[in-house]
Design a protein around this motif. Structure first.
Motif, mmCIF file in Angstrom:
data_model
loop_
_atom_site.group_PDB
_atom_site.id
_atom_site.type_symbol
_atom_site.label_atom_id
_atom_site.label_comp_id
_atom_site.label_asym_id
_atom_site.label_seq_id
_atom_site.Cartn_x
_atom_site.Cartn_y
_atom_site.Cartn_z
ATOM 1 N N GLY A 277 -63.405 -38.140 -5.049
ATOM 2 C CA GLY A 277 -62.251 -37.616 -4.334
ATOM 3 C C GLY A 277 -61.695 -38.526 -3.261
ATOM 4 O O GLY A 277 -60.620 -38.270 -2.729
ATOM 5 N N ALA A 278 -62.404 -39.579 -2.907
ATOM 6 C CA ALA A 278 -61.930 -40.500 -1.865
ATOM 7 C C ALA A 278 -62.581 -41.864 -2.045
ATOM 8 O O ALA A 278 -63.676 -41.977 -2.584
ATOM 9 N N SER B 207 -51.238 -52.949 -5.518
ATOM 10 C CA SER B 207 -50.616 -51.997 -6.443
ATOM 11 C C SER B 207 -51.657 -51.055 -7.049
ATOM 12 O O SER B 207 -51.468 -49.835 -7.067
ATOM 13 N N ILE B 208 -52.759 -51.596 -7.530
ATOM 14 C CA ILE B 208 -53.817 -50.758 -8.105
ATOM 15 C C ILE B 208 -54.414 -49.852 -7.034
ATOM 16 O O ILE B 208 -54.620 -48.659 -7.256
ATOM 17 N N VAL C 250 -55.620 -44.831 -3.497
ATOM 18 C CA VAL C 250 -55.665 -44.573 -2.061
ATOM 19 C C VAL C 250 -54.228 -44.297 -1.631
ATOM 20 O O VAL C 250 -53.437 -45.217 -1.473
ATOM 21 N N LYS C 251 -53.904 -43.022 -1.479
ATOM 22 C CA LYS C 251 -52.519 -42.619 -1.246
ATOM 23 C C LYS C 251 -52.126 -42.707 0.224
ATOM 24 O O LYS C 251 -52.900 -42.381 1.104
ATOM 25 N N ALA D 190 -47.094 -45.407 -0.926
ATOM 26 C CA ALA D 190 -47.831 -45.744 -2.148
ATOM 27 C C ALA D 190 -46.915 -46.121 -3.304
ATOM 28 O O ALA D 190 -47.191 -47.076 -4.034
ATOM 29 N N ALA D 191 -45.826 -45.390 -3.487
ATOM 30 C CA ALA D 191 -44.930 -45.689 -4.610
ATOM 31 C C ALA D 191 -44.369 -47.105 -4.501
ATOM 32 O O ALA D 191 -44.275 -47.827 -5.494
ATOM 33 N N TYR D 192 -44.036 -47.511 -3.286
ATOM 34 C CA TYR D 192 -43.518 -48.874 -3.087
ATOM 35 C C TYR D 192 -44.610 -49.906 -3.336
ATOM 36 O O TYR D 192 -44.358 -50.960 -3.924
ATOM 37 N N LYS D 193 -45.810 -49.608 -2.883
ATOM 38 C CA LYS D 193 -46.921 -50.540 -3.097
ATOM 39 C C LYS D 193 -47.235 -50.686 -4.578
ATOM 40 O O LYS D 193 -47.547 -51.783 -5.045
ATOM 41 N N ILE D 194 -47.182 -49.574 -5.319
ATOM 42 C CA ILE D 194 -47.446 -49.634 -6.756
ATOM 43 C C ILE D 194 -46.468 -50.591 -7.428
ATOM 44 O O ILE D 194 -46.841 -51.380 -8.292
#
Length: 187
Positions: free
Chosen positions: A86-87, A112-113, A118-119, A123-127
């Motif tokens: 979970g973390a 990105s991975i 790890v939210k 996160a969407a931009y990092k992905i």
């Protein structure tokens, strides 16, 4: 054998092997190798878990013998093990950082991975490996680049399980792009 060693290293990162980690690896082995072979692999894993592991040499071998898309899939698996409870804790994050460097994973790919597991609010931009200030055109271009880089066909030679994982990663990239598009009103 290298896969088993790196799974064991990840499982021992926080000095305790959790049932959730074992179940995650077991499910991966069953999907990848079938039930009979997975049992053999799990027995070997249990033996490796009892030993002190010299993973730096294993990483060098993996880097020398696996192509880059396959190493990206391996990082994805290692993050999955870390996140199975979970973390992803700080010890696991440090180990993942080190393993990525040893495996020759580019920083942008690692970030990105990591963002898939790890939210945070970006996160969407990092992905997609872009900054939140990026233009809509830069975001579209980044999505196309990531879609090509992580396309499941890049790892078809590794078998159906790796393709399944690649499909999952590809789905997360698409979800990140869709989230940014809806947030910004991109058509």
């Amino acid at each position: 054998a290298s896969l088993i060693v790196l799974c064991a290293v990840m499982m021992k990162a926080d000095e305790q092997v959790l049932k959730s980690e074992l179940e995650y690896v077991k499910a991966f082995f069953v999907r990848q190798f079938g039930v009979a072979k997975a049992k053999e692999q799990l027995l070997l894993l249990r033996e490796v878990l009892k030993q002190e592991i010299r993973y730096r040499e294993v990483c060098m071998q993996v880097k020398a013998h696996l192509n880059y898309p396959s190493r990206l899939e391996l990082m994805h698996l290692l993050f999955g093990i870390a996140a199975s409870d979970g973390a992803v804790n700080i010890k696991e994050q440090r180990l993942l950082d080190e393993l990525a460097q040893l495996l020759g994973i580019q920083q942008a790919d690692f970030v990105s991975i990591k963002a898939m597991f790890v939210k945070d609010k970006e996160a969407a931009y990092k992905i997609l490996e872009v900054q939140p200030e990026a233009s809509n055109d830069e975001i579209k271009k980044a999505y196309r680049k990531m879609a090509l880089k992580y396309h499941p066909d890049k790892v078809h030679h590794l078998g159906s399980e790796f393709q399944k994982d690649a499909n999952e990663k590809f789905k997360k990239i698409s979800e990140a792009y869709d989230l940014i598009k809806s947030e910004r009103g991109i058509v």
